[in-house]
Design an enzyme around this catalytic site. Structure first.
Site, PDB file in Angstrom:
ATOM      1  N   ARG A  59       0.819  -1.222   0.000  1.00  0.00           N
ATOM      2  CA  ARG A  59       0.000   0.000   0.000  1.00  0.00           C
ATOM      3  C   ARG A  59       0.853   1.272   0.000  1.00  0.00           C
ATOM      4  NH1 ARG A  59      -2.908  -3.622   3.056  1.00  0.00           N
ATOM      5  NH2 ARG A  59      -1.868  -2.898   4.945  1.00  0.00           N
ATOM      6  N   GLU A  96       5.018 -10.575  14.882  1.00  0.00           N
ATOM      7  CA  GLU A  96       4.482 -11.133  16.133  1.00  0.00           C
ATOM      8  C   GLU A  96       4.873 -12.615  16.251  1.00  0.00           C
ATOM      9  OE1 GLU A  96       0.323 -10.521  16.333  1.00  0.00           O
ATOM     10  OE2 GLU A  96       0.147 -11.242  18.400  1.00  0.00           O
TER      11      GLU A  96
HETATM   12  P1  AMP Z   1       4.459  -2.351  11.592  1.00  0.00           P
HETATM   13  O1  AMP Z   1       5.683  -2.992  11.030  1.00  0.00           O
HETATM   14  O2  AMP Z   1       3.918  -3.062  12.800  1.00  0.00           O
HETATM   15  O3  AMP Z   1       4.638  -0.868  11.830  1.00  0.00           O
HETATM   16  O4  AMP Z   1       3.314  -2.538  10.515  1.00  0.00           O
HETATM   17  C1  AMP Z   1       3.255  -1.701   9.446  1.00  0.00           C
HETATM   18  C2  AMP Z   1       2.731  -2.382   8.192  1.00  0.00           C
HETATM   19  O5  AMP Z   1       1.650  -3.276   8.449  1.00  0.00           O
HETATM   20  C3  AMP Z   1       2.207  -1.311   7.278  1.00  0.00           C
HETATM   21  O6  AMP Z   1       2.857  -1.490   6.036  1.00  0.00           O
HETATM   22  C4  AMP Z   1       0.714  -1.527   7.206  1.00  0.00           C
HETATM   23  O7  AMP Z   1       0.350  -1.667   5.858  1.00  0.00           O
HETATM   24  C5  AMP Z   1       0.415  -2.791   7.965  1.00  0.00           C
HETATM   25  N1  AMP Z   1      -0.456  -2.613   9.147  1.00  0.00           N
HETATM   26  C6  AMP Z   1      -0.114  -2.821  10.445  1.00  0.00           C
HETATM   27  N2  AMP Z   1      -1.143  -2.636  11.272  1.00  0.00           N
HETATM   28  C7  AMP Z   1      -2.178  -2.258  10.493  1.00  0.00           C
HETATM   29  C8  AMP Z   1      -3.548  -1.900  10.766  1.00  0.00           C
HETATM   30  N3  AMP Z   1      -4.063  -1.892  12.003  1.00  0.00           N
HETATM   31  N4  AMP Z   1      -4.333  -1.570   9.717  1.00  0.00           N
HETATM   32  C9  AMP Z   1      -3.837  -1.574   8.460  1.00  0.00           C
HETATM   33  N5  AMP Z   1      -2.578  -1.916   8.137  1.00  0.00           N
HETATM   34  C10 AMP Z   1      -1.755  -2.253   9.143  1.00  0.00           C
END
Ligand code: AMP
Length: 171
Positions: A59, A96
């Site tokens: 995205r 996770e």
């Molecule tokens: P993180 O590595 O945990 O910061 O996760 C970021 C990536 O996961 C981003 O590229 C988002 O597209 C996706 N992502 C994580 N949590 C969400 C959420 N609650 N809603 C939508 N996309 C998420």
């Protein structure tokens, strides 16, 4: 700046139990909201002499490519492992459960380039931390990180403390 929150739809338990997924498709489908979001990024970065905008699979590509077009600079994809066809650098990060690997082409931009990273959502910050590692492997100068949404309760920003983070929406 416009309040974009009304264009984000909450989807509980997607893609799995316990996750409140932020669905950005209403914003993408609304021509004013999508255009205003890109313009908000452009206003923030047009005087920063950016050389390349790095978008994160998948995205992040939507915002990074529109903004690269708007600013008249190159677009660089960071992709999941096994997708980029040429020589790559890799960065592995913790999920996770298990790990994931992101990749960038070794010739994506030249040393010293002023680079902006763009993604849709900052959650825990793992994805961005790995992406920063890749930009730094190429000796890019990271000007900032542009995000549509920051989930502040997850404190992803703490993992990225040394970098300039600009988000259009905070939840
Ligand atoms: P993180 O590595 O945990 O910061 O996760 C970021 C990536 O996961 C981003 O590229 C988002 O597209 C996706 N992502 C994580 N949590 C969400 C959420 N609650 N809603 C939508 N996309 C998420």
């Amino acid at each position: 700046m416009q309040d974009f929150t009304q264009f984000i739809r909450d989807i509980p338990d997607f893609p799995k139990q316990g996750i409140l997924f932020k669905d950005i498709t209403p914003l993408l489908g609304n021509r004013n909201a999508f255009q205003n979001a890109i313009e908000a990024f452009a206003n923030r970065y047009e005087s920063e002499s950016i050389d390349a905008i790095v978008g994160i699979d998948a995205r992040g590509f939507i915002f990074a490519s529109a903004l690269a077009y708007r600013l008249g600079v190159g677009f660089v994809p960071i992709r999941k492992s096994g997708k980029l066809p040429y020589d790559t650098h890799e960065a592995t990060y913790q999920l996770e459960y298990g790990t994931d690997t992101l990749t960038i082409h070794q010739d994506a931009f030249s040393k010293g380039s002023r680079v902006l990273i763009c993604d849709d959502v900052l959650a825990t910050g793992g994805t961005l931390a790995a992406s920063i590692e890749l930009v730094e492997k190429l000796d890019g100068t990271l000007v900032g990180i542009a995000l549509l949404i920051e989930l502040t309760a997850l404190s992803g920003r703490d993992k990225l403390a040394n970098y300039d983070i600009f988000s259009l929406i905070e939840f």
